[in-house]
Design an enzyme around this catalytic site. Structure first.
Site, PDB file in Angstrom:
ATOM      1  N   GLY A  61       0.613  -1.260  -0.084  1.00 30.67           N
ATOM      2  CA  GLY A  61       0.082   0.008  -0.055  1.00 30.67           C
ATOM      3  C   GLY A  61       0.748   1.552  -0.003  1.00 30.67           C
ATOM      4  N   GLN A  62       0.322   2.434   0.100  1.00 30.58           N
ATOM      5  CA  GLN A  62       0.889   3.675  -0.069  1.00 30.58           C
ATOM      6  C   GLN A  62       2.124   3.823   1.069  1.00 30.58           C
ATOM      7  OE1 GLN A  62      -1.474   6.884  -1.421  1.00 30.58           O
ATOM      8  NE2 GLN A  62      -3.397   5.873  -0.591  1.00 30.58           N
TER       9      GLN A  62
ATOM     10  N   ALA B  80      -5.136  -2.287   5.987  1.00 26.74           N
ATOM     11  CA  ALA B  80      -6.503  -2.039   6.213  1.00 26.74           C
ATOM     12  C   ALA B  80      -7.439  -2.320   4.816  1.00 26.74           C
ATOM     13  CB  ALA B  80      -6.698  -0.382   6.570  1.00 26.74           C
ATOM     14  N   TYR B  81      -8.449  -2.292   5.196  1.00 28.20           N
ATOM     15  CA  TYR B  81      -9.542  -2.362   4.181  1.00 28.20           C
ATOM     16  C   TYR B  81      -9.950  -0.662   4.101  1.00 28.20           C
ATOM     17  CZ  TYR B  81     -13.881  -3.337   1.521  1.00 28.20           C
ATOM     18  OH  TYR B  81     -14.883  -3.380   0.493  1.00 28.20           O
ATOM     19  N   THR B  82      -9.618  -0.146   2.977  1.00 25.70           N
ATOM     20  CA  THR B  82      -9.846   1.189   2.609  1.00 25.70           C
ATOM     21  C   THR B  82     -10.829   1.763   1.417  1.00 25.70           C
ATOM     22  OG1 THR B  82      -7.855   1.430   1.250  1.00 25.70           O
ATOM     23  CG2 THR B  82      -7.627   1.608   3.601  1.00 25.70           C
TER      24      THR B  82
ATOM     25  N   THR C 107      -8.022   6.280  11.401  1.00 36.69           N
ATOM     26  CA  THR C 107      -8.513   7.169  10.381  1.00 36.69           C
ATOM     27  C   THR C 107      -9.373   8.542  10.994  1.00 36.69           C
ATOM     28  OG1 THR C 107     -10.056   7.625   8.436  1.00 36.69           O
ATOM     29  CG2 THR C 107     -10.210   5.759   9.859  1.00 36.69           C
ATOM     30  N   ASP C 108      -9.422   9.570  10.135  1.00 32.64           N
ATOM     31  CA  ASP C 108     -10.347  10.472  10.726  1.00 32.64           C
ATOM     32  C   ASP C 108     -11.859  10.144  10.596  1.00 32.64           C
ATOM     33  OD1 ASP C 108      -9.851  10.683   7.859  1.00 32.64           O
ATOM     34  OD2 ASP C 108     -10.707  12.659   7.935  1.00 32.64           O
TER      35      ASP C 108
ATOM     36  N   TYR D   3     -16.833   1.729   7.046  1.00 30.01           N
ATOM     37  CA  TYR D   3     -15.274   1.885   6.803  1.00 30.01           C
ATOM     38  C   TYR D   3     -15.177   2.628   8.254  1.00 30.01           C
ATOM     39  CZ  TYR D   3     -10.720   3.912   6.471  1.00 30.01           C
ATOM     40  OH  TYR D   3      -9.327   4.210   6.619  1.00 30.01           O
TER      41      TYR D   3
ATOM     42  N   LYS E  74     -13.090   0.577  11.516  1.00 28.36           N
ATOM     43  CA  LYS E  74     -11.753   1.270  12.189  1.00 28.36           C
ATOM     44  C   LYS E  74     -11.970   1.726  13.431  1.00 28.36           C
ATOM     45  CE  LYS E  74      -8.400   2.159  10.029  1.00 28.36           C
ATOM     46  NZ  LYS E  74      -7.332   1.135   9.886  1.00 28.36           N
TER      47      LYS E  74
END
Length: 284
Positions: free
Chosen positions: A11-12, A62-64, A103-104, A127, A131
């Site tokens: 991932g990133q 993660a599942y994003t 995450t936000d 999502y 999270k």
């Protein structure tokens, strides 16, 4: 030599950590993809961790797929919640340092001031809910873990908003971008560096932390910055969220307060425009 296992390695954030790892040769690095650390297969996950036997886990997997999660709730919950529990328990049982990325989207977007780590959470999509469940599970099973909430992540690697906008700005005469969702982008390379600053800090101080780049912008303003730095001539129009309906609701306001991570670990947070310029000028 201590061993660092990075989940979500392709991932990133995982890709940025792989680049950064060259500066941290004092560690043995294992970049685990979904076959080596299977967040979607709880039956084998614990055994995989035992085989890898890490001293430090950087859980970037993660599942994003935010919209897709609305219909793949079970899979999203398995990866973002249940698997996090297994990792957190393993880390506690084996005295392994764990940094978990959140995450936000755990917030509902109704705030008008930057959100601290103590702000009330109220996810408005699947999502975000999975999270948040993962955060709670992690903290309950392993109070010594560190959780970092981040927002609007982009990178030179993988598919992301910045790369999509770069392409559209070059292909089209006009694009429309939502102008009523406020937050701050996060350059994944900056977040990767912060994670390593924490790993190498003299003291491990567990808990919840926020991290994004500095600046308060809408997606529309973010695209204007991409346009300015890239020198694109495409016309960018601002539109309300109501004009661009999506399966999953997004928080209208999710700007993160970074005071705690700056004070605790001495982190210097770059402005989003500076980091965006670095990213746009970098080559994969």
């Amino acid at each position: 030599m201590q061993k660092i296992v990075v989940t979500g390695a392709t991932g990133q954030l995982g890709s940025e950590l792989k680049e950064l790892s060259e500066n941290y040769a004092q560690y043995e690095w294992i970049f685990a993809d979904r076959t080596e650390v299977s967040l979607d297969n709880l039956d084998v996950l614990k055994k995989q961790l035992e085989v890898l036997s890490p001293n430090i886990i950087l859980n970037c997997g993660a599942y994003t797929a935010v919209d897709k999660a609305e219909t793949e709730q079970e899979l999203a919950n398995m990866i973002n919640n249940l698997a996090v529990g297994i990792i957190a328990q393993y880390a506690k049982d084996h005295s392994v340092k764990l940094i978990h990325i959140s995450t936000d989207y755990v917030f509902d977007g109704t705030s008008s001031v930057a959100l601290t780590e103590e702000a009330i959470t109220k996810p408005i999509n699947v999502y975000g809910a999975t999270k948040r469940a993962g955060e709670l599970r992690c903290l309950k099973l392993n109070p010594e873990a560190i959780i970092i909430r981040t927002s609007w992540v982009y990178s030179r690697f993988g598919n992301n908003f910045v790369k999509t906008m770069q392409r559209l700005l070059q292909e089209r005469d006009t694009i429309s971008v939502v102008n009523d969702q406020i937050g701050s982008p996060t350059y994944a390379a900056d977040l990767a560096q912060v994670m390593m600053d924490i790993v190498t800090a003299q003291e491990w101080i567990a808990g919840m932390y926020n991290y994004s780049n500095e600046g308060e912008v809408s997606w529309f303003e973010f695209v204007l910055a991409i346009q300015e730095i890239g020198g694109y001539s495409c016309e960018v129009k601002g539109i309300p969220s109501s004009a661009y309906p999506t399966p999953a609701k997004r928080p209208v306001f999710s700007l993160l307060d970074k005071t705690k991570i700056k004070d605790t670990f001495g982190v210097v947070v770059p402005n989003y425009k500076d980091s965006l310029a670095v990213c746009l000028k970098s080559k994969v």
